[in-house]
Design a protein around this motif. Structure first.
Motif, mmCIF file in Angstrom:
data_model
loop_
_atom_site.group_PDB
_atom_site.id
_atom_site.type_symbol
_atom_site.label_atom_id
_atom_site.label_comp_id
_atom_site.label_asym_id
_atom_site.label_seq_id
_atom_site.Cartn_x
_atom_site.Cartn_y
_atom_site.Cartn_z
ATOM 1 N N PRO A 1 56.076 42.015 40.017
ATOM 2 C CA PRO A 1 55.141 41.164 40.462
ATOM 3 C C PRO A 1 55.129 39.469 40.342
ATOM 4 O O PRO A 1 54.435 38.564 40.641
ATOM 5 C CB PRO A 1 54.006 41.375 39.075
ATOM 6 N N SER B 1 50.412 40.286 40.220
ATOM 7 C CA SER B 1 49.730 40.804 39.370
ATOM 8 C C SER B 1 48.784 40.051 38.659
ATOM 9 O O SER B 1 48.944 38.738 38.662
ATOM 10 C CB SER B 1 50.688 41.628 38.380
ATOM 11 N N ILE C 1 46.839 41.758 43.988
ATOM 12 C CA ILE C 1 46.108 41.672 42.327
ATOM 13 C C ILE C 1 45.081 42.496 42.233
ATOM 14 O O ILE C 1 44.955 43.238 41.361
ATOM 15 C CB ILE C 1 45.824 40.399 42.016
ATOM 16 N N ASP D 1 46.216 45.911 41.774
ATOM 17 C CA ASP D 1 46.933 46.166 40.276
ATOM 18 C C ASP D 1 46.675 47.368 39.564
ATOM 19 O O ASP D 1 45.524 47.477 38.658
ATOM 20 C CB ASP D 1 47.035 44.750 39.361
ATOM 21 N N GLU E 1 41.790 39.359 37.426
ATOM 22 C CA GLU E 1 41.984 40.545 38.038
ATOM 23 C C GLU E 1 41.223 40.598 39.406
ATOM 24 O O GLU E 1 41.321 41.420 40.227
ATOM 25 C CB GLU E 1 41.769 41.885 37.325
#
Length: 509
Positions: free
Chosen positions: A61, A77, A408, A411, A439
């Motif tokens: 990431p 990430s 992301i 993720d 996130e």
């Protein structure tokens, strides 16, 4: 000889440790070609965000690239995003200088592309206090409702013969008209010279922002941009848009001009210029730069492009299109969100701005769309201000930083079944897209997060709610939901490669 061998054996572990330490301080990444590094692989990809995501599956990431002479980091990430957008936000909050965006933003006088300094802090204060505050968003609700009502009427008239409607084209027209009315009180007709001129300027600006300038990555080859004609084309585009903005400013300065019901953004900026209430003395170039920011800012660019019109018109329309695409692919979600809207609104005939707060599943659909297909998958590139350390890796100053919001959103450490369209995951969840939950960062986060997100969201929510309330949507004859694709056009904003053409069936409420 024996003494020499002794020193070699003694020095060998030290040399190994030195090289291992040096290697450990560099993030992993793919090998590149001499001089150009990884530039060719990236620019030749039709979907750079997917290409970078695939690379991150191999290298992790936090990944290093070399784009010409620019050292580059890619973050993929939620954990890495938090590290740079919160923990080390001050280290990562400047902007790189790219030729196209620098020129079109009046040498970075705008909010989006200005490097991090005292000037940027002052222009940000002006935009947040006067242009993007909650009261300003509420003030422009009647404009949004009026234009979306026009759109619904247009669809209703054309739905009688059940011919497919190019929803992509229609939404682009509606959102561009909303932006024009908010920014300078103009509602260009469907046809006519002024609309043609305006659309031509926007198209050329998008082309310039999406163009690859060799000098951005290989300064010693800047002559190529002159030879290719790109520099002359950029200069012409800048002068044409500058003339367009100046004509609008002159109209607003005319004492005989009839004032609209709501003051527009040019009115606000001219009043700030007159009051001199901030440390920055606004010139006409400052005002034009802020207007251009409303044109380009929300635009996705990778990594060479990207301020209120190009982005303001594109991203709202694009997000409604992607939401409709996901819903058509997932009939259960479509049925659920339509039932929610229709049960709340009943036979009132129109979903207005006040109704939106009573539609949690609709809001969840929008969040899930942002997660899976953000309009700007790679956000706006950043640049490090100074040397810093991330996860044991030494990051030099002036490093180009790319945050892959698309990756992301997928993720697996941040959510279950990340590839599935499942809006219910946001029901009862405090996760939002305002930059505090890493996130889900379609608008970025930290100091350089988009301050105008509420303006765009208001249009997305209102347009989507009314499309779902008034009509049942079907694929054209001979097609089904499996024919829907998620291919994108590489460029400023991630449009669907194929326009979304659907049949609208008007329902009796």
């Amino acid at each position: 000889m024996g003494l020499l061998l002794f020193f070699v054996i003694l020095a060998l572990p030290i040399l190994i440790l030195f090289f291992l330490r040096k290697h450990r301080h560099k993030p992993p990444g793919p090998l590149g070609l001499p001089f150009i590094g990884n530039l060719l692989q990236l620019t030749s990809s039709p979907a750079p965000h997917i290409y970078l995501w695939k690379l991150s599956q191999k290298y992790g990431p936090l990944m290093r690239l070399q784009l010409g002479l620019r050292p580059t980091l890619v973050f993929s990430s939620a954990k890495m995003a938090k590290a740079i957008l919160q923990t080390h936000d001050l280290d990562f909050c400047s902007r790189p200088r790219f030729l196209g965006q620098h020129k079109l933003s009046y040498n970075a006088l705008d909010l989006a592309f200005s490097p991090y300094n005292s000037y940027w802090r002052e222009i940000r204060k002006i935009c947040i206090v006067h242009l993007f505050n909650r009261n300003r968003v509420l003030l422009y609700h009647p404009i949004r409702e009026d234009e979306i009502s026009h759109m619904i009427e247009k669809i209703s008239k054309s739905s009688d013969d059940l011919k497919p409607i190019n929803l992509s084209q229609l939404l682009m027209y509606v959102t561009s008209t909303i932006t024009c009315r908010i920014a300078f009180s103009k509602r260009y007709d469907d046809e006519g010279n002024e609309r043609s001129r305006f659309c031509g300027l926007l198209n050329e600006t998008q082309a310039m922002l999406g163009s690859f300038f060799v000098s951005d990555f290989l300064p010693f080859m800047s002559w190529v941009d002159r030879l290719s004609g790109l520099l002359d084309r950029l200069e012409k585009n800048f002068k044409d848009f500058d003339r367009f903005y100046q004509e609008l400013i002159n109209e607003h300065l005319d004492p005989n001009r009839s004032k609209p019901k709501q003051e527009d953004i040019i009115d606000v900026l001219l009043q700030i210029r007159k009051d001199r209430a901030f440390q920055v003395d606004l010139t006409f170039d400052h005002i034009k730069a802020v207007l251009m920011t409303k044109s380009i800012t929300l635009c996705n660019f990778f990594p060479f492009m990207q301020n209120m019109f190009v982005g303001g018109t594109d991203t709202s329309a694009v997000m409604v299109i992607w939401a409709m695409t996901f819903l058509l692919k997932n009939p259960r979600s479509m049925k659920k969100v339509q039932e929610e809207v229709r049960n709340l609104i009943g036979n009132n005939g129109f979903v207005n701005a006040d109704d939106i707060q009573g539609l949690p599943y609709l809001k969840a659909v929008i969040k899930e769309t942002f997660r899976l297909q953000p309009a700007a998958p790679l956000l706006l590139s950043r640049e490090t201000i100074r040397k810093c350390d991330i996860g044991g890796h030494e990051i030099p100053a002036k490093t180009l930083v790319i945050v892959n919001a698309w990756a992301i959103g997928r993720d697996p450490e941040a959510r279950e079944n990340p590839k599935e369209f499942y809006p219910a995951r946001f029901i009862g969840s405090s996760i939002d897209y305002k930059g505090l939950d890493f996130e889900l960062i379609p608008f970025g986060a930290g100091r350089r997060g988009c301050p105008g997100l509420h303006m765009g969201i208001a249009t997305v929510e209102l347009a989507l709610a009314n499309l779902l309330y008034k009509f049942d949507w079907e694929m054209p004859v001979g097609m089904n939901k499996d024919d829907l694709d998620f291919d994108v056009i590489p460029g400023v904003v991630m449009h669907k490669k194929n326009a979304l053409c659907l049949v609208a069936r008007k329902i009796n409420i």
